[in-house]
Each structure stands twice: as structure tokens, then as C-alpha cells.
Design a protein around this motif. Structure first.
Motif, mmCIF file in Angstrom:
data_model
loop_
_atom_site.group_PDB
_atom_site.id
_atom_site.type_symbol
_atom_site.label_atom_id
_atom_site.label_comp_id
_atom_site.label_asym_id
_atom_site.label_seq_id
_atom_site.Cartn_x
_atom_site.Cartn_y
_atom_site.Cartn_z
ATOM 1 N N LYS A 141 0.824 -1.207 0.000
ATOM 2 C CA LYS A 141 0.000 0.000 0.000
ATOM 3 C C LYS A 141 0.864 1.265 0.000
ATOM 4 O O LYS A 141 0.664 2.166 -0.815
ATOM 5 N N LEU A 142 1.836 1.320 0.900
ATOM 6 C CA LEU A 142 2.670 2.515 1.008
ATOM 7 C C LEU A 142 3.599 2.684 -0.190
ATOM 8 O O LEU A 142 3.869 3.809 -0.617
ATOM 9 N N THR A 143 4.063 1.586 -0.740
ATOM 10 C CA THR A 143 4.906 1.665 -1.935
ATOM 11 C C THR A 143 4.081 2.159 -3.121
ATOM 12 O O THR A 143 4.550 2.981 -3.915
ATOM 13 N N ALA A 144 2.842 1.692 -3.251
ATOM 14 C CA ALA A 144 1.960 2.154 -4.335
ATOM 15 C C ALA A 144 1.682 3.651 -4.208
ATOM 16 O O ALA A 144 1.658 4.370 -5.217
ATOM 17 N N LEU A 145 1.494 4.129 -2.988
ATOM 18 C CA LEU A 145 1.275 5.560 -2.762
ATOM 19 C C LEU A 145 2.503 6.348 -3.215
ATOM 20 O O LEU A 145 2.389 7.351 -3.924
ATOM 21 N N ARG A 146 3.670 5.886 -2.835
ATOM 22 C CA ARG A 146 4.908 6.557 -3.234
ATOM 23 C C ARG A 146 5.110 6.495 -4.753
ATOM 24 O O ARG A 146 5.541 7.459 -5.372
ATOM 25 N N GLN A 147 4.748 5.361 -5.350
ATOM 26 C CA GLN A 147 4.862 5.226 -6.807
ATOM 27 C C GLN A 147 3.930 6.211 -7.510
ATOM 28 O O GLN A 147 4.309 6.834 -8.494
ATOM 29 N N PHE A 148 2.718 6.374 -6.994
ATOM 30 C CA PHE A 148 1.769 7.328 -7.570
ATOM 31 C C PHE A 148 2.345 8.738 -7.518
ATOM 32 O O PHE A 148 2.289 9.477 -8.503
ATOM 33 N N PHE A 149 2.884 9.125 -6.387
ATOM 34 C CA PHE A 149 3.463 10.466 -6.247
ATOM 35 C C PHE A 149 4.655 10.639 -7.182
ATOM 36 O O PHE A 149 4.810 11.688 -7.808
ATOM 37 N N SER A 150 5.468 9.626 -7.303
ATOM 38 C CA SER A 150 6.625 9.689 -8.192
ATOM 39 C C SER A 150 6.183 9.778 -9.657
ATOM 40 O O SER A 150 6.658 10.634 -10.404
ATOM 41 N N ASP A 151 5.273 8.922 -10.072
ATOM 42 C CA ASP A 151 4.803 8.890 -11.461
ATOM 43 C C ASP A 151 4.144 10.200 -11.876
ATOM 44 O O ASP A 151 4.182 10.573 -13.050
ATOM 45 N N ASN A 152 3.523 10.882 -10.925
ATOM 46 C CA ASN A 152 2.800 12.113 -11.224
ATOM 47 C C ASN A 152 3.586 13.378 -10.899
ATOM 48 O O ASN A 152 3.019 14.468 -10.848
#
Length: 117
Positions: A40-51
Motif C-alpha cells: 500500500k505505502l509503496t503504491a502511494l509513493r509510486q503514484f506520487f513519483s509517477d505524477n
């Protein structure tokens, strides 16, 4: 209060806090919950990074998370606004616990932010 406050601590450190009681009454790590929290936390960080909601790189060239603490200055203004509006709601949602985590709530909120709403 410091202007450059801590926003996110390391994922592994946070996930490592999840434990359970075994049949002997001992407190032991809860690997299933820890894995879900990491995902969950990695996906959140990935979303912030990708955007592009950060001013720093969160992932190595090989795609591995750089698991360190992130402070206010590491986020763009849009990133901070998205944190304020939807991070808590998304983390509490069932969408965040899916495999892979569903980030539609975050996508919608980010579109609203970028549209000036």
C-alpha cells in the motif's frame, strides 16, 4: 513547528510495527499485514513519483524504492495539496488494500487539483 517537517517515514520501519499474538501469547511480527502495508505505502509513493508530485527521486533506476524519510521540502505544492485532501482517505479505503492497490481516488483528486478545483 519546523517548516520542513517529516511527512513520510521509511516504509519498512512503519510496516515493521505490525505484530500479532501467537498461540503462546507472544507478540510476533505479522508478516501478512506487514506485506499488505508495504504494498500500500509503496503504491502511494509510486503514484506520487509517477505524477511528479515530488522534487526528489523516490525510486532507483532499477525501480526499487529509496526507503528513507521524506520531508515537506521533498514535495511539490500539488503533492502537499493531494496529501492534505486525500492521503488519509485513500489509506483507510479498501482500494488501497487491493492487489495491486487501486489509485483511482488519488487520480480523481489530483485531476481536480490540477483543474484548479
Amino acid at each position: 513547528m519546523s517548516e520542513n517537517y517529516l511527512v513520510w517515514g521509511p516504509v519498512a520501519e512503519f510496516a515493521g510495527r505490525y505484530s500479532m499474538m501467537n498461540e503462546k501469547g507472544e507478540i510476533v511480527p505479522d508478516p501478512e499485514t506487514q506485506q499488505m502495508v508495504k504494498r500500500k505505502l509503496t503504491a502511494l509513493r509510486q503514484f506520487f513519483s509517477d505524477n511528479k508530485l515530488l522534487s526528489v527521486e523516490m525510486f532507483e533506476a532499477k525501480g526499487n524504492l529509496i526507503d528513507i524519510a521524506y520531508r515537506r521540502s521533498d514535495f511539490t505544492a500539488e503533492g502537499i495539496e493531494l496529501l492534505r485532501r486525500k492521503e488519509g482517505a485513500w489509506l483507510k479505503s479498501k482500494a488501497s488494500t487491493k492487489e495491486p492497490p487501486d489509485v483511482k481516488l488519488l487520480e480523481k483528486a489530483l485531476a481536480e487539483i490540477r483543474a484548479g478545483k
